[in-house]
Enzyme design. Structure first.
Site, PDB file in Angstrom:
ATOM      1  N   CYS A   2     -53.104-107.375  43.100  1.00 19.64           N
ATOM      2  CA  CYS A   2     -54.383-107.811  42.549  1.00 19.64           C
ATOM      3  C   CYS A   2     -54.717-109.219  43.052  1.00 19.64           C
ATOM      4  CB  CYS A   2     -54.432-107.820  41.031  1.00 19.64           C
ATOM      5  SG  CYS A   2     -54.084-106.239  40.283  1.00 19.64           S
ATOM      6  N   ARG A  27     -54.248-108.137  48.812  1.00 15.59           N
ATOM      7  CA  ARG A  27     -53.349-108.093  47.656  1.00 15.59           C
ATOM      8  C   ARG A  27     -53.474-106.807  46.854  1.00 15.59           C
ATOM      9  NH1 ARG A  27     -51.584-113.437  46.663  1.00 15.59           N
ATOM     10  NH2 ARG A  27     -50.756-112.751  44.671  1.00 15.59           N
ATOM     11  N   TRP A  75     -54.784-103.658  42.442  1.00 17.27           N
ATOM     12  CA  TRP A  75     -53.719-102.720  42.801  1.00 17.27           C
ATOM     13  C   TRP A  75     -53.320-102.093  41.473  1.00 17.27           C
ATOM     14  CZ3 TRP A  75     -48.533-101.711  41.790  1.00 17.27           C
ATOM     15  CH2 TRP A  75     -47.881-100.873  42.711  1.00 17.27           C
ATOM     16  N   GLY A 102     -51.030-108.383  36.641  1.00 24.37           N
ATOM     17  CA  GLY A 102     -49.763-108.310  35.913  1.00 24.37           C
ATOM     18  C   GLY A 102     -49.749-107.121  34.967  1.00 24.37           C
ATOM     19  N   GLU A 484     -36.113-102.393  60.361  1.00 22.99           N
ATOM     20  CA  GLU A 484     -37.454-102.999  60.309  1.00 22.99           C
ATOM     21  C   GLU A 484     -38.444-102.189  61.155  1.00 22.99           C
ATOM     22  OE1 GLU A 484     -39.088-104.910  58.604  1.00 22.99           O
ATOM     23  OE2 GLU A 484     -40.642-105.856  59.778  1.00 22.99           O
ATOM     24  N   LYS A 488     -41.855-100.501  59.565  1.00 23.22           N
ATOM     25  CA  LYS A 488     -43.205-100.743  60.088  1.00 23.22           C
ATOM     26  C   LYS A 488     -43.920 -99.410  60.314  1.00 23.22           C
ATOM     27  CE  LYS A 488     -43.751-104.120  59.290  1.00 23.22           C
ATOM     28  NZ  LYS A 488     -42.828-105.026  58.679  1.00 23.22           N
ATOM     29  N   GLU A 491     -44.815 -97.715  56.921  1.00 27.94           N
ATOM     30  CA  GLU A 491     -45.908 -98.415  56.249  1.00 27.94           C
ATOM     31  C   GLU A 491     -47.251 -98.144  56.902  1.00 27.94           C
ATOM     32  OE1 GLU A 491     -44.340-102.561  56.642  1.00 27.94           O
ATOM     33  OE2 GLU A 491     -45.091-102.739  54.610  1.00 27.94           O
ATOM     34  N   LYS A 609     -49.917-106.683  49.376  1.00 24.25           N
ATOM     35  CA  LYS A 609     -49.176-107.714  50.104  1.00 24.25           C
ATOM     36  C   LYS A 609     -48.115-108.373  49.239  1.00 24.25           C
ATOM     37  CE  LYS A 609     -48.366-110.398  53.600  1.00 24.25           C
ATOM     38  NZ  LYS A 609     -47.615-109.769  54.680  1.00 24.25           N
TER      39      LYS A 609
HETATM   40  O1  M6R Z   1     -43.377-111.576  49.989  1.00 25.40           O
HETATM   41  P1  M6R Z   1     -42.011-110.975  50.156  1.00 25.40           P
HETATM   42  O2  M6R Z   1     -41.370-111.375  51.419  1.00 25.40           O
HETATM   43  O3  M6R Z   1     -41.119-111.240  48.969  1.00 25.40           O
HETATM   44  O4  M6R Z   1     -42.260-109.420  50.209  1.00 25.40           O
HETATM   45  C1  M6R Z   1     -41.200-108.514  50.283  1.00 25.40           C
HETATM   46  C2  M6R Z   1     -41.683-107.129  50.647  1.00 25.40           C
HETATM   47  O5  M6R Z   1     -42.568-106.661  49.670  1.00 25.40           O
HETATM   48  C3  M6R Z   1     -42.383-107.118  52.008  1.00 25.40           C
HETATM   49  O6  M6R Z   1     -41.554-107.603  53.015  1.00 25.40           O
HETATM   50  C4  M6R Z   1     -42.820-105.687  52.364  1.00 25.40           C
HETATM   51  O7  M6R Z   1     -41.715-104.883  52.595  1.00 25.40           O
HETATM   52  C5  M6R Z   1     -43.757-105.734  53.575  1.00 25.40           C
HETATM   53  N1  M6R Z   1     -44.889-104.908  53.337  1.00 25.40           N
HETATM   54  C6  M6R Z   1     -43.100-105.295  54.819  1.00 25.40           C
HETATM   55  O8  M6R Z   1     -43.973-105.217  55.905  1.00 25.40           O
END
Ligand code: M6R
Length: 614
Positions: A2, A27, A75, A102, A484, A488, A491, A609
């Site tokens: 959000c 977000r 969200w 929240g 990783e 990617k 996602e 995000k």
């Molecule tokens: O902001 P953060 O690094 O704590 O976020 C952690 C994960 O939510 C974040 O890395 C997520 O996996 C991404 N979407 C990956 O691309």
């Protein structure tokens, strides 16, 4: 999760709020809405789906002029992403409007109390309950700030609430508990945002808020009080990036722009880390040398991509410092009752600095007397604020939901931490540390070189538009790179993708291999010959079963060519630093494949995000 915007000033609030929502849309993008205070009444509009739906609705039915307003991009947690559940929510008499990020955990109880008292709620959300409670308070004579203080005392859970009162256009009031909120300080205007990108177009002066605080903004001032009503002072800071950093700069996606920014982001993250006499120096390292010398175990906690950065960090930390390192998913950490004490250093890695799982894990660690060091990209965010020390990553704002430059700069911060610890503990000689620093400083140039070969990777991605499954193999520091690469692809392309430690393949996953299956193989550099040779065996094993092997291999390593259907060349770099170059083609591949598949690369489905709920 959000995005929230609040504004009071002289400009048209609708324009400021919608522009802020556009910058915060990463977000959450299940719905969007605004509420303005115009002529003693609320003017609201909200729509399910992306911000564009809201903008169209406003274009069809314009809102009245107003200089005070709030907005929200959602969200979804409680209730489906439809129009009624979109924020803002209003009180029973439509006097107060409220947006929320929240979860209000006791909302069911509060809702039934309100319904028993004759309130009719229009949505399934937890938020609407707070709007009704707030309106009851202002109706009984409290100003909006007093009303907010009364209401937060009744709420359990994590929340940022931002509200306006139709009968008081002079102020916007917000409350914060375990959920992000920053204040933007302007001239004759002030702002609220989930992060600074909400108002970066108007001001680069920001105020960080603490937990359990209520903030009131008017045109001329900002006042902060604790939930108990005592005056508080936030930390003021200057945002060191500007609007251009929050724009796409000619690229189709923020993600693509952020991939190409990586050489600069890595260079910036290395800047100013050495003193003139050649010693490593970390500005925000607030732990004394003695505290660091006492460290006998390190636990790294993080989520998603940051977790994979932590996996790479383990190799570097153990190699350079000889201190044992565990890497743990933040969401699992506190539930296993981890063994922690004052000599355990907990390293929390988070790009956003707001991830709820990571935040709760560091709180747990601190209750056990462990010191917490955050690696974070976001100044003013909660995780560095609640940690004993911090290394900022200087990637600039990362807006694409899929992390790219955030990951590379986290790796840099991890290497710096490992070298700094080695310096303090004396586990490496100064000239060795110096040599690795020199190699790190060469990395932006190597990343440029990988990016220069982007067209071949894009071509490869376009060939895979009908692919439904992809595997990634790696060993040692290449194993997290494989994970990783797979993340990617999941996602962004929404296809089955899995990363494996290459040696583990024969223990089960090799059963997945069938004719034509693309398998990316991250080959360790030459010089680590045992490691590399074993990787080559893994490649042969999958190829023998019909896989299409796409090998990421350092230049000059021709031994791999007979087993590779496709070769992607990587510059010659030390094995521990190889993730900085090896992950880049995987990012390019995922970005391009998702693009040709017609997906929204910056805002993939179901994601947000910054994940501020557990
Ligand atoms: O902001 P953060 O690094 O704590 O976020 C952690 C994960 O939510 C974040 O890395 C997520 O996996 C991404 N979407 C990956 O691309």
């Amino acid at each position: 999760m959000c995005g929230i915007v609040g504004y009071v000033g002289e400009k048209q609030a609708q324009d400021v709020v919608i522009e802020g929502l556009r910058r915060l849309e990463y977000r959450g993008y299940d719905s969007a809405g605004v509420a303005l205070v115009a002529d003693g009444a609320l003017a609201t509009e909200k729509r399910a789906g992306k911000l564009a739906n809201l903008e169209k609705a406003i274009a069809d039915r314009p809102l009245p002029p107003a200089t005070t307003g709030i907005g929200h991009t959602r969200w979804a947690t409680h209730g489906a992403p439809n129009d009624p559940n979109a924020h803002p929510h209003a009180g029973a008499g439509r006097r107060v409007a409220l947006v929320h990020n929240g979860i209000i955990e006791n909302f069911a109880e509060l809702r039934s109390e309100l319904e028993t008292a004759g309130h009719h709620l229009l949505s399934e959300t937890d938020t609407e309950v707070a709007a009704h409670l707030l309106e009851l308070e202002v109706d009984s004579g409290a100003d909006l700030t007093q009303a907010m203080l009364a209401v937060v005392g009744r709420l359990e859970g994590a929340f940022t609430l931002v509200a306006v009162d139709a009968q008081d256009p002079s102020r916007v009031v917000a409350a914060r508990r375990n959920s992000p909120l920053v204040v933007g300080i302007g001239e004759g205007e002030n702002f609220l945002g989930s992060d600074v990108s909400a108002f970066i177009e108007h001001t680069r002066e920001a105020l960080e808020l603490g937990q359990d605080q209520v903030v009131t903004i008017t045109r001329d001032g900002v006042s902060v009080v604790g939930f108990d009503g005592t005056p508080a002072v936030g930390r003021r800071y200057h945002v060191d990036w500007d609007l251009s950093a929050a724009e796409k700069d000619g690229h189709d996606w923020f993600m693509r722009k952020e991939i190409y920014e990586q050489p600069r982001a890595v260079a910036d993250s290395l800047l100013g880390r050495r003193t003139p006499d050649g010693h490593l120096h970390l500005d925000e390292m607030r732990l004394s040398d003695q505290e660091l010398r006492d460290v006998d175990k390190i636990i790294i906690i993080a989520c998603g991509t940051s977790f994979y950065a932590g996996m790479v960090a383990k190799y570097a930390l153990e190699h350079w410092t000889r201190v044992p390192v565990e890497v743990e998913l933040a969401s699992e950490f506190r539930y296993r009752d981890p063994i922690l004490d004052y000599s355990t250093l907990v390293v929390a890695i988070s790009q956003s600095g707001e991830t709820a799982d990571t935040l709760q894990a560091i709180r747990h660690a601190r209750t056990q007397r462990s010191k917490v060091l955050a690696i974070c990209n976001t100044n003013g965010s909660t995780i560095p604020r609640e940690s004993d020390a911090v290394i900022y990553t200087h990637a600039g704002p990362e807006i694409g939901v899929a992390s790219t430059k955030g990951f590379l700069t986290q790796l840099v911060a991890c290497y710096l931490l490992a070298l700094y610890l080695a310096q303090v503990k004396g586990t490496r000689y100064g000239d060795e540390i110096d040599q690795v620093m020199g190699q790190l400083e060469e990395m932006p140039r190597h990343i440029e070189q990988v990016l220069a070969a982007d067209q071949a990777v894009y071509e490869l991605a376009r060939e895979h538009v009908d692919t439904r499954s992809v595997l990634f193999l790696g060993r040692h520091a290449g194993y997290p790179v494989a994970l990783e690469g797979a993340l990617k692809l999941k996602e962004l392309a929404y296809i089955h993708a899995e990363g494996f430690a290459a040696g583990e393949l024969k223990h089960g996953p090799i059963a997945l291999v069938e004719g034509g299956l693309p398998v990316f193989c991250v080959v360790p550099p030459q010089g680590r010959d045992q490691l590399r040779d074993k990787m080559v065996s893994g490649i042969q094993e999958v190829r023998a079963r019909g896989a299409r092997t796409i090998c990421l291999v350092e230049e000059g390593d021709d031994a791999i060519t007979p087993y590779a259907d496709v070769v992607i060349r990587l510059p010659k770099v030390p094995v521990l630093l190889q993730p900085l170059v090896a992950v880049v083609p995987l990012q390019l591949f995922a970005c391009e494949l998702a693009t040709v598949m017609g997906h929204d690369v910056d805002q993939p489905r179901n994601l947000a995000k910054s994940v501020t709920v557990e």
